[in-house]
Design an enzyme around this catalytic site. Structure first.
Site, mmCIF file in Angstrom:
data_model
loop_
_atom_site.group_PDB
_atom_site.id
_atom_site.type_symbol
_atom_site.label_atom_id
_atom_site.label_comp_id
_atom_site.label_asym_id
_atom_site.label_seq_id
_atom_site.Cartn_x
_atom_site.Cartn_y
_atom_site.Cartn_z
ATOM 1 N N GLY A 84 44.584 100.849 77.968
ATOM 2 C CA GLY A 84 45.403 100.899 79.180
ATOM 3 C C GLY A 84 46.493 101.940 79.048
ATOM 4 N N LYS A 140 58.957 84.898 78.035
ATOM 5 C CA LYS A 140 59.756 85.540 76.986
ATOM 6 C C LYS A 140 60.548 84.513 76.177
ATOM 7 C CE LYS A 140 60.074 89.798 79.703
ATOM 8 N NZ LYS A 140 60.846 90.441 80.804
#
Lengths: 456, 456
Positions: free
Chosen positions: B14, B209
């Site tokens: 990617g 996160k």
């Protein structure tokens, strides 16, 4: 294989404030630390001249000796932690520990800032690690951030509040409107400043630390002797107040910066915009800003001193060594972040610049006769020197001099303060312009010059 | 030995915003990075569905393919960087790369927060590293700080602004006095919020996160499914203003905390004292506070997103692998900071607590009938629940309700806002008290409840 199963054995040289913190934290958190390191980390031997006091701290089961060399000579000791401080015996012992194949952890910024090249070279030859997270900004893992966290970046500059004593004094001067001397006494009474505070207040301690960060950031050897150092002893409360009115705080910063022709390496009081986070770091706290070309601005904040915060950094180094000492010594994290054989060449291409070559902005305060034309003369001299002005603050005449007039024009001329903020210029140009301004008969006292950093 | 001399070869899966940043920074700073890592680090193969665009970015000399598996199958590739995102194909490819013996670097917080246990276990079995500094807080080296810099500490809590989109929106709401919906549109126009901003504004991204930070801090497996998640979509400008008057800012915080009976893991808007540094983190910037028992409070600040800040973290991981992949795999830095075999036991002794068990303080805003006795009734219910009050702000009657009155006492009673700050209490108690208060006939609208953290 068996070696990994048994605990790492640590010998402590010196068990004062930091050493006892290391002992206490290692013991209190031994289970968590073992879970992290994959093996126990134990202090099994301590050397201290005050054996009785050391025994009191470590209790049974830890050998206490008065001779540090017995620790170094003990084949069971894997890591030697040097917490003696200073350049003298500490240097000898660190080099002997390295020669004996021990990994070394130290909090000794003075030693490394001055003798780092010799020590790191010796360690490299022996294939041992010398770790020193505790040497800069206490518990803040700033060495790790610079050496590992920001490796992608071309570092542009670092600016840090890296001495808690002076930041405490400056915070108090601002809060209470007091001058340096009065606050220093208070700081000593509260234990924020030592009986002999010279290294702190003259900026030497901060210079040791910024020297280490400079080397790590730019891949150059430690060059403490080339640092420009100016402390806070001459700062007046007046200037803190004027700075405030102009939207700035005054902080003692350790600064190192990549400039066109080399590296700036300097410690001095600086005006910093009040809106910056670092301007709001108060009391004995530390903070370091790092500007990298990819990451942009980052900041690291925490306690820069004290028993347990410093111990936190020492122990992090112990765990690092436990985790990584098996890595290929040629490639594991280099002491100064860059491969050692590349440092000397970088010193030639990136010399530390003399202060006259440094580019920065300035705050100037001139005590002037309050009469027509003074501003024009002063600004005229700046213009001639090619120094452009950012802002001017002219006070109304606030007093009639009681002193002997320095000007022949008037025996008791009204005086006022003229404050000028300049844009960036070379320090050499500013020195020359200041010398000329100082000659003006309407300038009645030594001009105050404080550097100013936008940190944007 | 020869292996160390040649460059590390990296394959990119990617090449969008972050991938092109990685490519650009690696190339721009290749000399410095090589001096740090001790060998070159080169992207030699890229997989992207848009081959033409990928070729445009990487130019000659880099193999570009549309099939990620060709990168994984290439024996010359040492490290695979996964920048695809999401839980789907990214998971499959990461596991395949690990199975092929590649080290993996990823910025994919969603993948690791949900499937981290499976991925890290596979990596452990293969003896490869999975590095993910870029997954939390972009360019800030917070994973490294937690996993290595603070290893001495028993971590007490972490509180972070770890989503730039929501912090930008909250900063704008405060500056401009606008409600959420209006600012979101502006943020989308400026590129600070995505076309589908759900993951950001609902707190899911922050929860990914903080889940990772929680595991690293406390030595427990990632448990995203147990996180409490509340976004900012229902926040009103009114509450931001009231908070301001009381000396607080409202921030979307990811919080994880060691409590008596387990671990708190939660994302929600929080009042934070305006004097805290973290309260002054504006715009799209990120900051994470970490409280450790030895180090005290530390804070890490920087850009949490963007091409080059994120690339800074990805490349730091690449350099880490170059430096440390030769270390004993059983002891080098564990993926989640603690030795993997100890995580499951910790999950039993440190369960993630349900939200009703969380202890925090509260800001409450009640729309009440402006009549005698309302305050007494409300505070009476809090007292009965054992919840003590820190401060009350009662507004003067500011309007006459145009709505259908919910109370039978008066058809058009004057209304006002009653703001209450409470001391800490258990969320379950507050839920019950709120349910009772909501029943009071003098309470005219749904009560607004925002949690409050002193972060001291």
């Amino acid at each position: 294989m068996d070696k990994f199963m048994k605990p790492i054995q640590v010998g402590l040289l010196g068990i004062g404030t930091v050493g006892s913190g290391v002992f206490k934290v290692l013991r209190r958190n031994q289970e968590e630390i073992r879970r992290r390191a994959g093996r126990g980390i134990e202090i099994t031997m301590v050397a201290d001249l005050d054996v009785a006091r050391a025994v009191e701290i470590v209790g049974e089961g830890v050998a206490v000796v008065s001779d540090a060399r017995q620790v170094i000579a003990n084949p069971a000791i894997d890591i030697v932690v040097e917490l003696i401080g200073g350049y003298g015996i500490a240097k000898t012992l660190v080099l002997e520990a390295i020669a004996a194949g021990k990994h070394v952890v130290t909090a000794n910024k003075a030693l490394l800032a001055v003798h780092g090249s010799e020590i790191f070279a010796a360690a490299q030859r022996q294939g041992v690690m010398v770790a020193f997270e505790a040497a800069v900004a206490g518990g803040i893992p700033i060495i790790k951030a610079l050496r590992e966290g920001l490796t992608a970046n071309r570092i542009e500059w670092i600016a840090g509040i890296i001495n808690g004593t002076t930041n405490f004094i400056l915070s108090e001067m601002r809060d209470k409107g007091l001058d340096f001397a009065a606050v220093l006494k208070e700081a000593q009474r509260l234990g924020y400043a030592e009986a002999d505070p010279t290294f702190d207040i003259e900026g030497v301690d901060a210079a040791h630390k910024v020297t280490l960060m400079s080397a790590i950031a730019f891949g150059i050897p430690v060059q403490f002797d080339k640092a420009y150092i100016e402390g806070i002893t001459r700062l007046a409360a007046t200037d803190i107040q004027y700075a405030e009115q102009l939207g700035y705080r005054i902080k003692l910063l350790g600064i190192t910066k990549r400039a066109d022709k080399g590296i700036e390496l300097r410690v001095h009081p600086s005006l910093v915009p009040a809106a910056r986070l670092i301007a709001n770091v108060e009391g004995a706290m530390n903070a370091v800003m790092v500007q990298g070309d990819a990451v942009g601005t980052t900041l690291y904040y925490g306690k820069g001193a004290g028993s347990e915060p410093t111990a936190s950094a020492v122990i992090a180094d112990l765990v690092d060594i436990a985790r990584l000492h098996t890595a290929d010594p040629e490639h594991r994290v280099p002491h100064l972040a860059f491969q050692p054989h590349t440092l000397d060449a970088a010193m030639d291409s990136l010399p530390v610049l003399p202060m006259r070559e440094v580019v920065t902005a300035y705050y100037l305060r001139l005590r002037v006769a309050d009469q027509v034309g003074v501003l024009a003369k002063v600004t005229g001299l700046l213009a001639e020197a090619g120094i452009s002005i950012d802002a001017v603050l002219q006070r109304e005449a606030d007093q009639v001099s009681g002193q002997e007039p320095t000007s022949a024009e008037s025996p008791a001329v009204p005086q006022t303060d003229l404050i000028i903020l300049t844009h960036e210029t070379r320090e050499g140009l500013m020195d020359a312009a200041l010398a000329q301004m100082q000659q003006l008969p309407t300038v009645l006292a030594p001009i105050v010059r404080i550097r100013k950093e936008e940190l944007a």
